[in-house]
Design an enzyme around this catalytic site. Structure first.
Site, PDB file in Angstrom:
ATOM      1  N   GLU A   1      28.608  72.323 153.103  1.00  0.00           N
ATOM      2  CA  GLU A   1      27.519  72.202 152.125  1.00  0.00           C
ATOM      3  C   GLU A   1      26.733  70.929 152.457  1.00  0.00           C
ATOM      4  O   GLU A   1      27.312  69.859 152.627  1.00  0.00           O
ATOM      5  CB  GLU A   1      28.128  72.087 150.714  1.00  0.00           C
ATOM      6  CG  GLU A   1      27.084  71.873 149.628  1.00  0.00           C
ATOM      7  CD  GLU A   1      27.702  71.663 148.229  1.00  0.00           C
ATOM      8  OE1 GLU A   1      28.826  71.160 148.128  1.00  0.00           O
ATOM      9  OE2 GLU A   1      27.031  72.018 147.251  1.00  0.00           O
TER      10      GLU A   1
ATOM     11  N   CYS B   1      24.016  72.224 143.112  1.00  0.00           N
ATOM     12  CA  CYS B   1      25.085  73.092 143.625  1.00  0.00           C
ATOM     13  C   CYS B   1      24.517  74.421 144.123  1.00  0.00           C
ATOM     14  O   CYS B   1      24.920  74.935 145.145  1.00  0.00           O
ATOM     15  CB  CYS B   1      26.132  73.325 142.545  1.00  0.00           C
ATOM     16  SG  CYS B   1      25.430  73.851 140.985  1.00  0.00           S
TER      17      CYS B   1
ATOM     18  N   GLY C   1      32.266  69.961 140.141  1.00  0.00           N
ATOM     19  CA  GLY C   1      32.300  68.956 141.204  1.00  0.00           C
ATOM     20  C   GLY C   1      32.548  69.599 142.550  1.00  0.00           C
ATOM     21  O   GLY C   1      32.261  70.786 142.747  1.00  0.00           O
TER      22      GLY C   1
ATOM     23  N   ASN D   1      25.030  64.800 139.346  1.00  0.00           N
ATOM     24  CA  ASN D   1      23.723  65.335 139.790  1.00  0.00           C
ATOM     25  C   ASN D   1      22.860  65.849 138.640  1.00  0.00           C
ATOM     26  O   ASN D   1      21.634  65.855 138.739  1.00  0.00           O
ATOM     27  CB  ASN D   1      23.888  66.383 140.895  1.00  0.00           C
ATOM     28  CG  ASN D   1      24.648  67.605 140.465  1.00  0.00           C
ATOM     29  OD1 ASN D   1      25.392  67.562 139.491  1.00  0.00           O
ATOM     30  ND2 ASN D   1      24.473  68.689 141.185  1.00  0.00           N
TER      31      ASN D   1
ATOM     32  N   GLU E   1      33.635  74.821 138.442  1.00  0.00           N
ATOM     33  CA  GLU E   1      32.251  75.002 138.909  1.00  0.00           C
ATOM     34  C   GLU E   1      32.097  74.094 140.111  1.00  0.00           C
ATOM     35  O   GLU E   1      31.910  72.886 139.955  1.00  0.00           O
ATOM     36  CB  GLU E   1      31.264  74.587 137.807  1.00  0.00           C
ATOM     37  CG  GLU E   1      31.357  75.403 136.539  1.00  0.00           C
ATOM     38  CD  GLU E   1      30.615  76.731 136.651  1.00  0.00           C
ATOM     39  OE1 GLU E   1      30.029  77.017 137.703  1.00  0.00           O
ATOM     40  OE2 GLU E   1      30.646  77.477 135.669  1.00  0.00           O
TER      41      GLU E   1
HETATM   42  P1  NAP Z   1      32.967  65.044 143.182  1.00  0.00           P
HETATM   43  O1  NAP Z   1      33.174  63.904 144.114  1.00  0.00           O
HETATM   44  O2  NAP Z   1      33.958  66.118 143.161  1.00  0.00           O
HETATM   45  O3  NAP Z   1      32.810  64.387 141.733  1.00  0.00           O
HETATM   46  C1  NAP Z   1      32.644  65.157 140.586  1.00  0.00           C
HETATM   47  C2  NAP Z   1      33.472  64.556 139.462  1.00  0.00           C
HETATM   48  O4  NAP Z   1      34.844  64.707 139.783  1.00  0.00           O
HETATM   49  C3  NAP Z   1      33.270  63.050 139.276  1.00  0.00           C
HETATM   50  O5  NAP Z   1      33.389  62.748 137.915  1.00  0.00           O
HETATM   51  C4  NAP Z   1      34.408  62.457 140.063  1.00  0.00           C
HETATM   52  O6  NAP Z   1      34.732  61.170 139.630  1.00  0.00           O
HETATM   53  C5  NAP Z   1      35.485  63.445 139.737  1.00  0.00           C
HETATM   54  N1  NAP Z   1      36.595  63.516 140.672  1.00  0.00           N
HETATM   55  C6  NAP Z   1      36.544  63.739 142.014  1.00  0.00           C
HETATM   56  N2  NAP Z   1      37.803  63.822 142.522  1.00  0.00           N
HETATM   57  C7  NAP Z   1      38.651  63.636 141.484  1.00  0.00           C
HETATM   58  C8  NAP Z   1      40.062  63.585 141.349  1.00  0.00           C
HETATM   59  N3  NAP Z   1      40.860  63.759 142.404  1.00  0.00           N
HETATM   60  N4  NAP Z   1      40.590  63.360 140.132  1.00  0.00           N
HETATM   61  C9  NAP Z   1      39.794  63.186 139.054  1.00  0.00           C
HETATM   62  N5  NAP Z   1      38.451  63.217 139.116  1.00  0.00           N
HETATM   63  C10 NAP Z   1      37.888  63.438 140.305  1.00  0.00           C
HETATM   64  O7  NAP Z   1      31.594  65.748 143.383  1.00  0.00           O
HETATM   65  P2  NAP Z   1      30.269  65.147 143.962  1.00  0.00           P
HETATM   66  O8  NAP Z   1      30.333  65.336 145.427  1.00  0.00           O
HETATM   67  O9  NAP Z   1      29.976  63.802 143.464  1.00  0.00           O
HETATM   68  O10 NAP Z   1      29.258  66.158 143.242  1.00  0.00           O
HETATM   69  C11 NAP Z   1      28.640  67.157 143.862  1.00  0.00           C
HETATM   70  C12 NAP Z   1      29.477  68.418 143.999  1.00  0.00           C
HETATM   71  O11 NAP Z   1      29.505  69.087 142.746  1.00  0.00           O
HETATM   72  C13 NAP Z   1      28.820  69.354 144.980  1.00  0.00           C
HETATM   73  O12 NAP Z   1      29.753  70.007 145.769  1.00  0.00           O
HETATM   74  C14 NAP Z   1      28.119  70.338 144.053  1.00  0.00           C
HETATM   75  O13 NAP Z   1      27.830  71.556 144.664  1.00  0.00           O
HETATM   76  C15 NAP Z   1      29.081  70.430 142.919  1.00  0.00           C
HETATM   77  N6  NAP Z   1      28.418  70.927 141.701  1.00  0.00           N
HETATM   78  C16 NAP Z   1      28.722  72.164 141.250  1.00  0.00           C
HETATM   79  C17 NAP Z   1      28.080  72.694 140.116  1.00  0.00           C
HETATM   80  C18 NAP Z   1      28.399  74.073 139.602  1.00  0.00           C
HETATM   81  O14 NAP Z   1      28.071  74.355 138.460  1.00  0.00           O
HETATM   82  N7  NAP Z   1      29.024  74.935 140.373  1.00  0.00           N
HETATM   83  C19 NAP Z   1      27.126  71.928 139.465  1.00  0.00           C
HETATM   84  C20 NAP Z   1      26.837  70.661 139.961  1.00  0.00           C
HETATM   85  C21 NAP Z   1      27.498  70.165 141.078  1.00  0.00           C
HETATM   86  P3  NAP Z   1      34.324  59.866 140.498  1.00  0.00           P
HETATM   87  O15 NAP Z   1      32.844  59.807 140.526  1.00  0.00           O
HETATM   88  O16 NAP Z   1      34.938  58.745 139.740  1.00  0.00           O
HETATM   89  O17 NAP Z   1      34.938  60.055 141.863  1.00  0.00           O
END
Ligand code: NAP
Length: 460
Positions: free
Chosen positions: A359, A262, A206, A131, A228
């Site tokens: 969310e 997020c 993530g 994002n 995060e």
């Molecule tokens: P996501 O599916 O968790 O993906 C984030 C990253 O984690 C990607 O690189 C993804 O790779 C990887 N990933 C996911 N599951 C994994 C696993 N089991 N093993 C290794 N890598 C893994 O998150 P998203 O839904 O795309 O992104 C949005 C989320 O991030 C939202 O919940 C948002 O609130 C949160 N976020 C938090 C912050 C903060 O600072 N608190 C900032 C930005 C976003 P792949 O793409 O290859 O699956």
């Protein structure tokens, strides 16, 4: 295809990328470890030359970086430019301040002298989301390279071109091979990396699901992590709020980055006496946004990052309505090519509705009316998340009082100016733990070593 560039504003597949095989991955880990052995002995001034150069290169090539983000994940071009400039600011900030942040600190024992000193952990594994395809990388690369760590980074599957461009940035800035390495790898390979003894810390930004899985794997190895994760931030509007100022923040807070932030304002909690007025004005302001090509400066409503993200969000809205929520506005995909979602408002979300806890990662407003300030605080705290939140009121002291009672890592009064290089960023509860940015961000993956000097005889 795990790593694929697709333009979400029209669905065009731009490019496919092969994943690393295990022997290529081994070479990358070996290079990161070997680099650490020399990088940790470089001075802060030497590191600052490279990190500062990376910042300067980002500033020179703002448009090139920004266009990649717009192309791969649909961020509106002016927002993408802002993200690239901010990423450069973060790198420059750590190049300037790291030495001061990590300088030895004196302690005052009753006997002798003592100090704490900081030294880098080693190779860190960072897993980052799409994002903010550059800002998230800068948030780890700036502080951790300056601290003397080296990084291997897994970026999200939908932004491989951004990931590769950021790795190239370090090569262009003169970083030695292995200082920053992008890894196009599977989740299974990620698990193996976490198990690898050369990896000394793991940082994830993530989803909660990814956090649970990666933190558990790291926990098995007793490795330090920072998490995060997601958020469902409350946007609290008190009865004395100035709506002329509040509504633009409400629109920005929910719609910036097409709602995929997020710490976006996700739950709008408004005191009953001004709830109708707020909702009416909010609807009008949201209706004024115009969907279009995110490369076009005039577009004010961009697509979601991927078709899968859109399908997921539509499903969540349908479930919310099936569980009793009222749809006041939107709720459907926009009838045009690409992954566009209508701006949507849900009301009457009861605690047994999945929407009460979930969310919504996109342009969906959850609207709640409450009878008074205490009820607003109670509702804000009735969440599994604890990332950020905001309060709008003409009375700053009242705003601070409310902010202190909301259980989150960050609160904003009369603004939602989320992030600055100087300010620590992070949450509690399911929003994770640890902080990025500011002085705190650089302290996450350094050894804090006590050194005591005292000319004493051993006890008899
Ligand atoms: P996501 O599916 O968790 O993906 C984030 C990253 O984690 C990607 O690189 C993804 O790779 C990887 N990933 C996911 N599951 C994994 C696993 N089991 N093993 C290794 N890598 C893994 O998150 P998203 O839904 O795309 O992104 C949005 C989320 O991030 C939202 O919940 C948002 O609130 C949160 N976020 C938090 C912050 C903060 O600072 N608190 C900032 C930005 C976003 P792949 O793409 O290859 O699956």
């Amino acid at each position: 295809m795990a790593y694929q560039s697709v333009n979400p504003s029209n669905g065009e597949v731009l490019k496919n990328f092969d994943q690393l095989n295990n022997s290529q991955l081994e070479q990358s880990l070996a290079a990161a470890e070997s680099c650490f052995q020399t990088w940790k002995h470089t001075t802060y001034a030497e590191r600052a030359v490279i990190v500062g150069k990376a910042a300067a290169l980002m500033r020179t090539h703002v448009d090139d970086f920004a266009k990649l983000a717009t192309l791969e994940m649909g961020k509106r071009i002016d927002e993408a430019r802002g993200e690239v400039k901010f990423s450069a600011d973060i790198l420059a900030y750590y190049a300037e301040h790291a030495e001061k942040f990590l300088a030895p600190t004196k302690l005052h024992p009753k006997v002798g002298a003592a100090h704490m000193e900081s030294s880098p952990f080693g190779v860190l594994f960072c897993v980052e989301p799409w994002n903010f395809p550059f800002y998230q990388l800068a948030r780890v690369a700036g502080p951790q390279l300056m601290a003397g760590n080296t990084l291997v980074v897994k970026h999200a599957g939908c932004v491989p071109q951004c990931a590769i461009a950021f790795e190239k940035l370090w090569i262009d800035a003169g970083a030695p091979k292995g200082a920053y390495t992008n890894l196009l790898i599977s989740h299974e390979q990620s698990e193996k990396i976490i198990d690898d003894p050369r990896i000394k810390g793991v940082a994830l930004t993530g989803s909660v699901a990814a956090g649970k899985s990666i933190a558990a794997q790291a926990g098995q190895n007793l490795k330090k992590t920072s998490m995060e994760l997601g958020g469902s931030d409350a946007f609290i509007v008190l009865d004395d709020a100035d709506l002329e100022k509040t509504i633009p923040w409400a629109v920005w807070g929910r719609m910036y980055n097409a709602g995929q932030t997020c710490c976006a304002a996700k739950r709008f909690i408004v005191l009953d006496s001004i709830a109708d007025k707020f909702l009416e004005k909010f609807k009008v302001a949201l209706s004024a946004l115009t969907p279009g090509d995110p490369m076009d400066e005039k577009t004010t409503h961009g697509p979601l990052s991927t078709e899968a993200a859109l399908v997921q969000l539509l499903k969540q809205v349908d479930e919310a309505v099936a569980s009793g929520a009222k749809l006041v506005m939107g709720g459907k995909r926009i009838d045009r090519p690409g992954s566009f979602m209508e701006t949507t408002i849900l009301t009457d979300i009861k605690p047994d509705n999945p929407a009460f806890r979930d969310e919504f990662f996109g342009p969906v407003v959850s609207f709640f009316r409450v009878k008074d300030e205490a009820a607003a605080i109670a509702l804000a705290n009735d969440s599994d998340f604890g990332l950020g939140g905001s309060v709008f009121t003409k009375d700053e002291a009242r705003g601070k009082r409310v902010a202190s009672q909301v259980d989150t890592g960050m609160m904003f009064i009369n603004n939602i100016d989320w992030s600055d290089a100087e300010l620590p960023f992070g949450g509690i509860k399911y929003s994770g733990y640890g902080r990025e940015l500011g002085n705190m961000g650089i302290q996450e993956f350094v050894n804090k070593k006590l050194v005591r000097t005292a000319d004493l005889n051993a006890p008899a």
